[in-house]
Design a protein around this motif. Sequence first.
Motif, PDB file in Angstrom:
ATOM      1  N   LEU A 132       3.477  -2.554   4.610  1.00 28.49           N
ATOM      2  CA  LEU A 132       3.171  -1.647   3.500  1.00 28.49           C
ATOM      3  C   LEU A 132       1.704  -1.775   3.098  1.00 28.49           C
ATOM      4  O   LEU A 132       1.022  -0.760   2.883  1.00 28.49           O
ATOM      5  CB  LEU A 132       4.080  -1.962   2.314  1.00 28.49           C
ATOM      6  CG  LEU A 132       3.843  -1.153   1.036  1.00 28.49           C
ATOM      7  CD1 LEU A 132       4.009   0.334   1.299  1.00 28.49           C
ATOM      8  CD2 LEU A 132       4.792  -1.617  -0.069  1.00 28.49           C
ATOM      9  N   ALA A 133       1.201  -2.989   3.014  1.00 25.96           N
ATOM     10  CA  ALA A 133      -0.191  -3.185   2.618  1.00 25.96           C
ATOM     11  C   ALA A 133      -1.151  -2.589   3.638  1.00 25.96           C
ATOM     12  O   ALA A 133      -2.174  -1.997   3.277  1.00 25.96           O
ATOM     13  CB  ALA A 133      -0.475  -4.681   2.440  1.00 25.96           C
ATOM     14  N   GLY A 134      -0.835  -2.736   4.926  1.00 30.11           N
ATOM     15  CA  GLY A 134      -1.682  -2.162   5.954  1.00 30.11           C
ATOM     16  C   GLY A 134      -1.769  -0.653   5.853  1.00 30.11           C
ATOM     17  O   GLY A 134      -2.855  -0.058   5.994  1.00 30.11           O
ATOM     18  N   ARG A 135      -0.638  -0.004   5.595  1.00 27.92           N
ATOM     19  CA  ARG A 135      -0.648   1.451   5.467  1.00 27.92           C
ATOM     20  C   ARG A 135      -1.377   1.897   4.207  1.00 27.92           C
ATOM     21  O   ARG A 135      -2.109   2.901   4.208  1.00 27.92           O
ATOM     22  CB  ARG A 135       0.788   1.990   5.466  1.00 27.92           C
ATOM     23  CG  ARG A 135       0.851   3.503   5.662  1.00 27.92           C
ATOM     24  CD  ARG A 135       0.123   3.900   6.921  1.00 27.92           C
ATOM     25  NE  ARG A 135       0.156   5.326   7.197  1.00 27.92           N
ATOM     26  CZ  ARG A 135      -0.643   5.920   8.067  1.00 27.92           C
ATOM     27  NH1 ARG A 135      -1.526   5.205   8.736  1.00 27.92           N
ATOM     28  NH2 ARG A 135      -0.559   7.210   8.287  1.00 27.92           N
ATOM     29  N   LEU A 136      -1.184   1.164   3.117  1.00 28.88           N
ATOM     30  CA  LEU A 136      -1.905   1.499   1.885  1.00 28.88           C
ATOM     31  C   LEU A 136      -3.414   1.413   2.098  1.00 28.88           C
ATOM     32  O   LEU A 136      -4.178   2.209   1.545  1.00 28.88           O
ATOM     33  CB  LEU A 136      -1.483   0.556   0.758  1.00 28.88           C
ATOM     34  CG  LEU A 136      -0.105   0.805   0.143  1.00 28.88           C
ATOM     35  CD1 LEU A 136       0.220  -0.262  -0.886  1.00 28.88           C
ATOM     36  CD2 LEU A 136      -0.025   2.194  -0.485  1.00 28.88           C
ATOM     37  N   GLY A 137      -3.842   0.451   2.921  1.00 29.94           N
ATOM     38  CA  GLY A 137      -5.261   0.354   3.223  1.00 29.94           C
ATOM     39  C   GLY A 137      -5.789   1.592   3.913  1.00 29.94           C
ATOM     40  O   GLY A 137      -6.900   2.064   3.618  1.00 29.94           O
ATOM     41  N   ASP A 138      -5.004   2.148   4.843  1.00 28.50           N
ATOM     42  CA  ASP A 138      -5.412   3.381   5.516  1.00 28.50           C
ATOM     43  C   ASP A 138      -5.490   4.553   4.548  1.00 28.50           C
ATOM     44  O   ASP A 138      -6.313   5.455   4.706  1.00 28.50           O
ATOM     45  CB  ASP A 138      -4.428   3.724   6.639  1.00 28.50           C
ATOM     46  CG  ASP A 138      -4.523   2.767   7.815  1.00 28.50           C
ATOM     47  OD1 ASP A 138      -5.613   2.208   8.030  1.00 28.50           O
ATOM     48  OD2 ASP A 138      -3.509   2.581   8.503  1.00 28.50           O
ATOM     49  N   LEU A 139      -4.619   4.549   3.535  1.00 29.78           N
ATOM     50  CA  LEU A 139      -4.515   5.701   2.639  1.00 29.78           C
ATOM     51  C   LEU A 139      -5.502   5.655   1.476  1.00 29.78           C
ATOM     52  O   LEU A 139      -6.074   6.678   1.107  1.00 29.78           O
ATOM     53  CB  LEU A 139      -3.083   5.815   2.103  1.00 29.78           C
ATOM     54  CG  LEU A 139      -1.994   6.100   3.139  1.00 29.78           C
ATOM     55  CD1 LEU A 139      -0.623   6.054   2.487  1.00 29.78           C
ATOM     56  CD2 LEU A 139      -2.220   7.451   3.809  1.00 29.78           C
ATOM     57  N   ILE A 140      -5.695   4.495   0.878  1.00 33.32           N
ATOM     58  CA  ILE A 140      -6.530   4.425  -0.326  1.00 33.32           C
ATOM     59  C   ILE A 140      -7.829   3.652  -0.101  1.00 33.32           C
ATOM     60  O   ILE A 140      -8.648   3.545  -1.018  1.00 33.32           O
ATOM     61  CB  ILE A 140      -5.758   3.793  -1.505  1.00 33.32           C
ATOM     62  CG1 ILE A 140      -5.427   2.324  -1.240  1.00 33.32           C
ATOM     63  CG2 ILE A 140      -4.501   4.582  -1.807  1.00 33.32           C
ATOM     64  CD1 ILE A 140      -4.803   1.621  -2.438  1.00 33.32           C
TER      65      ILE A 140
END
Length: 473
Positions: free
Chosen positions: A69-77
């Motif tokens: 989840l944290a990795g994907r949030l990094g891509d998004l925000i």
Amino acid sequence: MSVTSAAPATRSRWIALGAIATSLLMTVLDGSIVTVAMPAIQNDLGFSPAGLSWVVNAYLIAFGSLLLLAGRLGDLIGRKRVFLAGTAVFVASSLLAGVSTGAELLIVARFLQGVGSAAAAAVGLGILVTLFPDPGERARAIAVFSFTGAGGATLGSVLGGLLTDALTWHWIFFINLPIGIAALAVAVSVLPADRGPGLSAGVDVPGALLVTGGLMLGIYTVVGIEEHGWLSARTLGFGVLTLALLAGFIIRQATAKAPLMPLRIFRSRGVSGANLVQILMVAALFAFQFLLALYLQRVLGYGAAQTGFAMLPAAVVIGVVSLGVSARLNVRFGERRVLLAGLVLLVALLGLLTRLPVRADYVTDLLPVMLLAAGFGLALPALTTLGMSGAGEEDAGLASGVFNTTQQIGMALGVAVLSTLAASRTGDLLAGGGSQAEALTGGYRLAFTVGAGLLATALVVAFLVLREPRRTR
């Protein structure tokens, strides 16, 4: 999906790598330092034997379940935002852990440390691969990153023993404060400011709940296997529920318009194969990193600091190989060949440990094992490059999160499988009339044998599945 980022100058990029590596070192040191200090923590805070395991388990559950989840949030925000937030949470929770005067508060602090570590670690590798697009520079940067992870765990054993013996266990957490603050100060100014497409491009709330819940429950189940057994109602029930949640997550990702984890990332043989190899390799290497340390203390009678120094040659050779030669070898011969060579050395390492005597001599029985740890220095940088080879810039954080998640899955499986096998074999030998030292050694030998088998399997998978990534400039 688009991601914009500033292109920092060469010097700034290497300073940024230093900040990322420092944050990683802090979290890796924390894991091994805590292991060495566990007896002191138990005596001071009055933990029961079962309760003491939650000093480690609380961290593992939060860390392992939130990486994706944290990795994907990094891509998004923005990966920089997530990295800074994660490092700040880890530093703050380290202070909370250090001032803890009760068992419950320490466990809460350890869970929060896992949350912070997950955020920082999940995007750190993604930032690195976007900072260094040139294959040669990327190989050197990944070598530094890999050494920080592999060598830091061993160095943590040394530092943990020294801090615990010279001061108190509280300082194993306080040591994170100056390191973390320094990493934050540097990262704020040198990490490239990236801006993802925003949460609207990928806020898959059902997917996030399914994968986080599934991973959290799965790790909780695995860490309890040694206490409850493989066939207990608890293990089987939670195991089935874990599989159901993760299966639901995969179905969701295949059908969602904006999935949390686009399944296209696994079309790359490099990504899929490298993550499978990593699960097997990390599970096996638990035998070296932790069970060998237990052998030194429980069978040979080494103290905490003495155990750390005994394993220091392994950290030295890992550092020499990772930082000195692995990048050049990867560029010249290709990551696949270097990975295979490293795995061969690691199979030999655990192979020697399968014949470990009860009264081992350090120079003749243990030092050769430490030197074969050079295989870490070859395998980890090559495997990391292969694991990130199929990710574009828009998915770098996700690929980093996946790679870190499989690392934690491998560690959890290694703990569950090898610890359980060692304990069971030790119990059988004690029941048969063997001495404590003989029974413990027999249990560790069995774990080393299974670990060698896992590494041999990883070697076969790497040979059959992995291919050299395309070189682009």
